[in-house]
Design an enzyme around this catalytic site. Sequence first.
Site, PDB file in Angstrom:
ATOM      1  N   CYS A  82      24.235-102.112  37.862  1.00  0.00           N
ATOM      2  CA  CYS A  82      23.952-101.549  36.538  1.00  0.00           C
ATOM      3  C   CYS A  82      22.528-101.026  36.399  1.00  0.00           C
ATOM      4  CB  CYS A  82      24.239-102.585  35.457  1.00  0.00           C
ATOM      5  SG  CYS A  82      25.971-103.079  35.388  1.00  0.00           S
ATOM      6  N   CYS A 213      29.607-105.186  25.870  1.00  0.00           N
ATOM      7  CA  CYS A 213      29.614-103.723  25.822  1.00  0.00           C
ATOM      8  C   CYS A 213      30.908-103.179  26.420  1.00  0.00           C
ATOM      9  CB  CYS A 213      28.407-103.145  26.558  1.00  0.00           C
ATOM     10  SG  CYS A 213      28.515-103.271  28.360  1.00  0.00           S
TER      11      CYS A 213
END
Length: 392
Positions: A82, A213
């Site tokens: 990420c 998320c």
Amino acid sequence: MTSKVVVAGVGMIPFKKPGQSETYPVMGAEAVRLALADAGVGYDAVQQAYASYIFGDSTAGQRVLYDVGMTGIPVINVHNNCASGSSALYLARQAIAGGEADVVLAFGFEQMNPGALGDMYTDRPAPLELFQKACASVVPEGVAPALRLFGAAGQEHMQRFGTSLESFAKIRAKASRHAANNPFAVFRKVVSTEEVMADQVMWPGVMTRLMACPPTCGAAAAVLCSEDYAKKHGLDARVWIAGQALATDGPETFNSGDMRHLAGFGMSRAAARRVYEMAGIGAEDVDVVELHDCFAQNELLTYEALGLCPEGGAQKFIDDGDNTYGGRYVVNPSGGLLSKGHPIGATGLAQCYELVSQLRGTAEKRQVQGARVALQHNVGIGGAAVVTMYRI
């Protein structure tokens, strides 16, 4: 850094839910063209390019750029979980600071599928197997892989400091209020703390669905150049990188028994300290922050890792409103990953886009008045943490 590195241009497209976006070459090329136009340079001026993505085959970066131009420059694909977007930015900044190039492009994109993330290859050891083993004793059955790590880290904070579940819900509600003013955000509906608390339970007492998320599709890009090049060619040289550091996991990750380190707390703190030393200013001088809130739990942990508040002080920090407009800092004015979305390869470049806009004073309804110093935090488990300070 041996040469001052300027962020001359940024570009970003609206993020969308999986299945609603264009394909990755279309998204990536559009973001690159927007960044080049913002910088006021043609693609033929770019000397190197770093492409960020994780859900795609090899040389997907070249596939994107071949729709923009074919000039024969080095194109390097960056895959760092990420933190891929900020890792691409880090390499682009290094190339300029080290004198290898004057104009470098960093761009990221992701065409994601719906649902929780999982391992791509099941016939070999998973990169995160050590992390999953380290938290196995505290995680109930049936919890998704990423949620296991960040949920365990959040639970650790709750047990150490008496942090309430409501604190995480307040973070998610704050993200929604910020995203309501961001036309690029995928989720712009405002939700209350009570709605977050009442949402589907993913881990009893630790996490509800809205605290995580969503998978997202999108793209973003940045054009970096040397200060000398910017001045010579009349480019916008106002925003520059005052400090940047990339850290990976240290021995505390598996040896301390502290679940926070499995979510990158230690490497985020180490990278932030290096950046403050490099820039010659500290957290107290920062005005606006974009940090990695893949889960509300990680935003709370990162307040402390970045030194925005004392260790154990995050709940008071939230209750005092020091993470939003009118408080000490404005954290994730974009809505963050929680509301803006998290197209993994694009996330770090989208954070850059937001902070450059803030420092230029062009963030419209999201504008943090008088912003002069901006801090970016992007973390990838397994692991990499990139912290970047921008100044104007």
